[in-house]
Enzyme design. Structure first.
Site, PDB file in Angstrom:
ATOM      1  N   GLU A   1      -1.079  -5.633   8.524  1.00  0.00           N
ATOM      2  CA  GLU A   1      -0.570  -4.971   9.593  1.00  0.00           C
ATOM      3  C   GLU A   1      -1.084  -5.175  10.704  1.00  0.00           C
ATOM      4  O   GLU A   1      -2.254  -4.925  11.161  1.00  0.00           O
ATOM      5  CB  GLU A   1      -0.334  -3.268   9.194  1.00  0.00           C
TER       6      GLU A   1
ATOM      7  N   LYS B   1      -0.826  -9.665   2.875  1.00  0.00           N
ATOM      8  CA  LYS B   1       0.041  -8.953   4.311  1.00  0.00           C
ATOM      9  C   LYS B   1      -0.964  -8.268   5.204  1.00  0.00           C
ATOM     10  O   LYS B   1      -1.346  -7.364   4.289  1.00  0.00           O
ATOM     11  CB  LYS B   1       1.434  -8.236   3.782  1.00  0.00           C
TER      12      LYS B   1
ATOM     13  N   ASP C   1       0.827  -1.274  -0.029  1.00  0.00           N
ATOM     14  CA  ASP C   1       0.066  -0.053   0.017  1.00  0.00           C
ATOM     15  C   ASP C   1       0.580   1.374   0.131  1.00  0.00           C
ATOM     16  O   ASP C   1       0.479   2.300  -0.031  1.00  0.00           O
ATOM     17  CB  ASP C   1      -1.103   0.045   1.200  1.00  0.00           C
ATOM     18  N   SER C   2       2.182   1.027  -0.123  1.00  0.00           N
ATOM     19  CA  SER C   2       3.273   2.137  -0.157  1.00  0.00           C
ATOM     20  C   SER C   2       2.769   2.826  -1.623  1.00  0.00           C
ATOM     21  O   SER C   2       3.263   4.040  -1.826  1.00  0.00           O
ATOM     22  CB  SER C   2       4.608   1.593  -0.196  1.00  0.00           C
TER      23      SER C   2
ATOM     24  N   ASP D   1      -0.988  -6.301  -0.001  1.00  0.00           N
ATOM     25  CA  ASP D   1      -1.388  -5.721   1.340  1.00  0.00           C
ATOM     26  C   ASP D   1      -2.825  -5.648   1.402  1.00  0.00           C
ATOM     27  O   ASP D   1      -3.506  -4.848   0.385  1.00  0.00           O
ATOM     28  CB  ASP D   1      -0.690  -4.331   1.076  1.00  0.00           C
TER      29      ASP D   1
ATOM     30  N   GLU E   1       9.440  -3.797  10.113  1.00  0.00           N
ATOM     31  CA  GLU E   1       9.840  -2.682   9.528  1.00  0.00           C
ATOM     32  C   GLU E   1      10.313  -1.799  10.718  1.00  0.00           C
ATOM     33  O   GLU E   1       9.830  -1.773  11.881  1.00  0.00           O
ATOM     34  CB  GLU E   1       8.644  -1.857   9.005  1.00  0.00           C
TER      35      GLU E   1
HETATM   36  O1  KIV Z   1       3.502  -1.081   1.565  1.00  0.00           O
HETATM   37  C1  KIV Z   1       4.694  -1.372   1.662  1.00  0.00           C
HETATM   38  O2  KIV Z   1       5.504  -1.212   0.525  1.00  0.00           O
HETATM   39  C2  KIV Z   1       5.666  -2.261   2.623  1.00  0.00           C
HETATM   40  C3  KIV Z   1       6.620  -2.142   2.662  1.00  0.00           C
HETATM   41  C4  KIV Z   1       7.349  -0.840   3.162  1.00  0.00           C
HETATM   42  C5  KIV Z   1       7.366  -3.159   3.555  1.00  0.00           C
HETATM   43  O3  KIV Z   1       4.565  -2.548   3.462  1.00  0.00           O
END
Ligand code: KIV
Length: 266
Positions: free
Chosen positions: A114, A112, A45-46, A84, A181
């Site tokens: 969080e 993934k 989600d970056s 994510d 992280e």
């Molecule tokens: O969203 C993302 O790119 C991430 C990385 C920074 C690990 O979670």
């Protein structure tokens, strides 16, 4: 089924070979990164920050994550695709099930999320339903407003103990992988040794089982102009993008990246 599976990643940890992961948001980079030998493509989600220009990952939606996951799937040449769940997409169990289904249908092989030990039930139920889950711990950018900024996590004794305990609890709950992280290098290394599932690090030193970087960061591109200390620009001494991607894979595999200066002390 990708060429790289969860079994491959567990096998790499077992034999002490580092796992390579990079963020990826489109088909062209998916092809280039997977051909360079990147084992896991993280549709992170970056993308809210590096593609969309937001100042956090919070505005990203599940529809956007599904769109980019489908783009990555089209270019991927055998890497495992990790996608994510964006902000609030796993706030309830029902939302978690529906949103994971959307990302898996779009092409993700693993999801993934969080969070920490509070996610144990969700992770266990997802695993029972065929969704391998990577738990993202330490600095979790979706909770930046609770954390009070993008800060190293686990420097205080109590916080470090909690991270260790949460990692073990999430493995027991059924997590397939962990991502740490911005935690002190020594703590990340201890956690990687305390669990049998692969632990991937970003800003977590060289003692984890693998590394991830944001694609734009490692290509020397920065929208904000602020480059975190854990980033290395692999374009700096390479002639083109495919060479930079290969240099990243080589540096992670031969453990020259991350160097001590890319990590954090306790
Ligand atoms: O969203 C993302 O790119 C991430 C990385 C920074 C690990 O979670």
């Amino acid at each position: 089924m990708p060429d790289i599976t969860l079994t491959t990643l567990h096998g790499l940890k077992a034999k002490g070979e580092k796992i390579t992961m990079l963020t990826c948001y489109d088909a062209t980079f998916a092809k280039a990164a997977s051909q360079a030998g990147v084992e896991v493509l993280l549709v992170g989600d970056s993308l809210g920050m590096v593609l969309q220009g937001h100042d956090s990952t919070l505005p990203v939606t599940i529809a956007e994550m599904a769109y980019h996951t489908a783009c990555v799937k089209r270019g991927n040449q055998g890497a495992l695709i990790l996608a994510d769940l964006p902000f609030m997409a796993h706030a309830t169990l029902e939302q978690s099930f529906a949103n994971c289904a959307q990302l898996m249908r779009a092409g993700a092989h693993m999801i993934k999320v969080e969070g920490a030990a509070w996610l144990a039930e969700t992770i266990g139920l997802l695993a029972d339903r065929g969704v391998p889950v990577c738990a993202h711990m330490g600095l979790t950018p979706q909770t930046v407003n609770v954390l009070g900024g993008y800060k190293v996590q686990g420097r205080e004794h109590a916080q470090a103990q909690r991270l260790r305990a949460d990692a073990v609890a999430l493995e027991q709950a059924g997590a397939a992988m962990l991502l740490l992280e911005c935690v002190p290098s020594a703590l990340a290394s201890e956690i990687a040794q305390a669990v049998s599932i692969p632990v991937i690090g970003i800003g977590a030193g060289s003692g984890t089982d693998g590394q991830v970087l944001v694609l734009h960061d490692m290509l020397g591109l920065s929208l904000s102009g602020r480059v975190p200390r854990f980033v290395k620009n692999f374009m700096a001494d390479q002639p083109d993008i495919p060479s930079a991607l290969s240099a990243y894979v080589k540096a992670v595999k031969d453990t020259t990246f991350p160097a001590p200066e890319h990590g954090f002390s306790a």
